[in-house]
Write an enzyme that holds these catalytic residues in place. Sequence first.
Site, short mmCIF file in Angstrom:
data_model
loop_
_atom_site.label_atom_id
_atom_site.label_comp_id
_atom_site.label_asym_id
_atom_site.label_seq_id
_atom_site.Cartn_x
_atom_site.Cartn_y
_atom_site.Cartn_z
N SER A 8 15.90 7.12 -20.40
CA SER A 8 15.37 5.76 -20.29
C SER A 8 16.49 4.75 -20.51
CB SER A 8 14.28 5.54 -21.33
OG SER A 8 13.97 4.16 -21.37
N HIS A 31 14.87 6.62 -15.80
CA HIS A 31 13.61 5.96 -16.16
C HIS A 31 13.88 4.49 -16.44
CE1 HIS A 31 9.50 6.09 -17.87
NE2 HIS A 31 9.95 5.26 -18.80
N ASP A 33 12.21 0.99 -17.59
CA ASP A 33 11.05 0.38 -18.24
C ASP A 33 10.97 -1.10 -17.90
OD1 ASP A 33 9.89 2.55 -19.81
OD2 ASP A 33 11.76 2.52 -20.94
N MET A 35 8.99 -4.46 -18.43
CA MET A 35 8.04 -5.06 -19.39
C MET A 35 7.96 -6.56 -19.16
SD MET A 35 9.14 -3.12 -22.89
CE MET A 35 9.50 -1.36 -22.94
N HIS A 64 8.72 2.60 -14.70
CA HIS A 64 7.54 2.60 -15.56
C HIS A 64 7.15 1.14 -15.77
CE1 HIS A 64 5.88 3.49 -19.90
NE2 HIS A 64 4.95 3.09 -19.07
N MET A 66 5.23 -1.65 -17.31
CA MET A 66 4.37 -2.08 -18.42
C MET A 66 4.10 -3.57 -18.22
SD MET A 66 6.23 0.17 -21.31
CE MET A 66 7.62 0.42 -20.23
N MET A 135 1.65 8.46 -22.69
CA MET A 135 2.52 7.78 -23.66
C MET A 135 2.37 8.47 -25.02
SD MET A 135 4.17 5.42 -22.09
CE MET A 135 5.00 4.82 -23.56
N PHE A 141 8.58 -0.51 -26.91
CA PHE A 141 9.90 -0.42 -27.53
C PHE A 141 10.42 1.02 -27.51
CE2 PHE A 141 7.51 -3.86 -29.37
CZ PHE A 141 8.38 -4.94 -29.22
N GLY A 142 11.74 1.16 -27.44
CA GLY A 142 12.36 2.46 -27.60
C GLY A 142 12.52 2.76 -29.09
N GLY A 143 12.88 3.99 -29.38
CA GLY A 143 13.24 4.37 -30.75
C GLY A 143 12.08 4.53 -31.72
N ASP A 173 6.41 10.28 -22.62
CA ASP A 173 7.36 9.18 -22.83
C ASP A 173 7.12 8.57 -24.21
OD1 ASP A 173 9.09 7.05 -22.58
OD2 ASP A 173 7.88 5.97 -21.08
O1 5SP Z 1 8.27 3.19 -22.15
C1 5SP Z 1 8.90 3.28 -23.17
C2 5SP Z 1 8.61 2.43 -24.34
O2 5SP Z 1 7.55 1.61 -24.05
C3 5SP Z 1 9.93 4.33 -23.23
O3 5SP Z 1 10.39 4.72 -21.97
C4 5SP Z 1 11.04 4.22 -24.24
O4 5SP Z 1 12.13 3.57 -23.70
C5 5SP Z 1 11.48 5.58 -24.67
O5 5SP Z 1 12.45 5.46 -25.67
P1 5SP Z 1 12.59 6.56 -26.83
O6 5SP Z 1 11.27 6.59 -27.56
O7 5SP Z 1 12.86 7.86 -26.13
O8 5SP Z 1 13.72 6.08 -27.65
FE FE2 Z 2 8.89 4.27 -20.38
#
Ligand code: 5SP
Ligand code: FE2
Length: 228
Positions: A8, A31, A33, A35, A64, A66, A135, A141-143, A173
Amino acid sequence: MAAQINPSILSADFSRLAEEARAVEGADWLHVDVMDNHFVPNLTLGVPVVEALSRATDIPLDCHLMIEDADRWAPQYVEAGAGSVTFHAEAAAAPVRTAREIRAKGARASMALKPATPIEPYEDLLPELDMLLIMTVEPGFGGQAFLDIMLPKIRRTRELISKHGLEMWLQVDGGVSASTIERCAEAGADVFVAGSAVYGTDDPAAAVRMLRSQATEATATAAWACNH
Ligand SMILES: O=C(CO)[C@@H](O)[C@H](O)COP(=O)(O)O
Ligand SMILES: [Fe+2]
């Protein structure tokens, strides 16, 4: 088929997107994202950046979305160069029409479910899709930490895919890493998005290879894949 790993770009350095795409050479898909600050409380990128990324890398783009009003925007991401477009079930008023439009424009059609959205109401729609995204965190958010409570939904979705004899992919994801990917593969996922577990390392391409071999090995002994 070997497990697919889709890094991602959300966890990459946005000031160097082209370079960051090259850093995951060998990944199955990139990937992306998207948003809109409405469907999720975060804002990332849109059509012009997807167009630029598609020119900057040979890795196919897995977008993806969102975003609200997914029916209106999803086809534009195919035109921008995405090879796969995922819209959220919660944001689409006409998911069948939208999936058909994505396919008609030449991309893979995919639908995502937030953690609180069940798969069962969508059983009859599955043949319209090339991929279903479950999901494993709340989107935005990532992380974030992987939600173990999503494993039963992954299992039930895999059972529905088998029951209908479909070739579609099952993507997970959110919070996918070396310590969670095997559980996802055993439950039935075959496409894995990983942001921080790839871009948070010194060698993103090596992280992709490691995750792929872990998931492929876990799939080889999984009951769902043995009966496939
Ligand atoms: O769609 C999303 C978050 O909304 C993901 O694609 C995150 O970007 C994945 O990040 P990690 O959880 O792997 O750090
Ligand atoms: Fe995603």
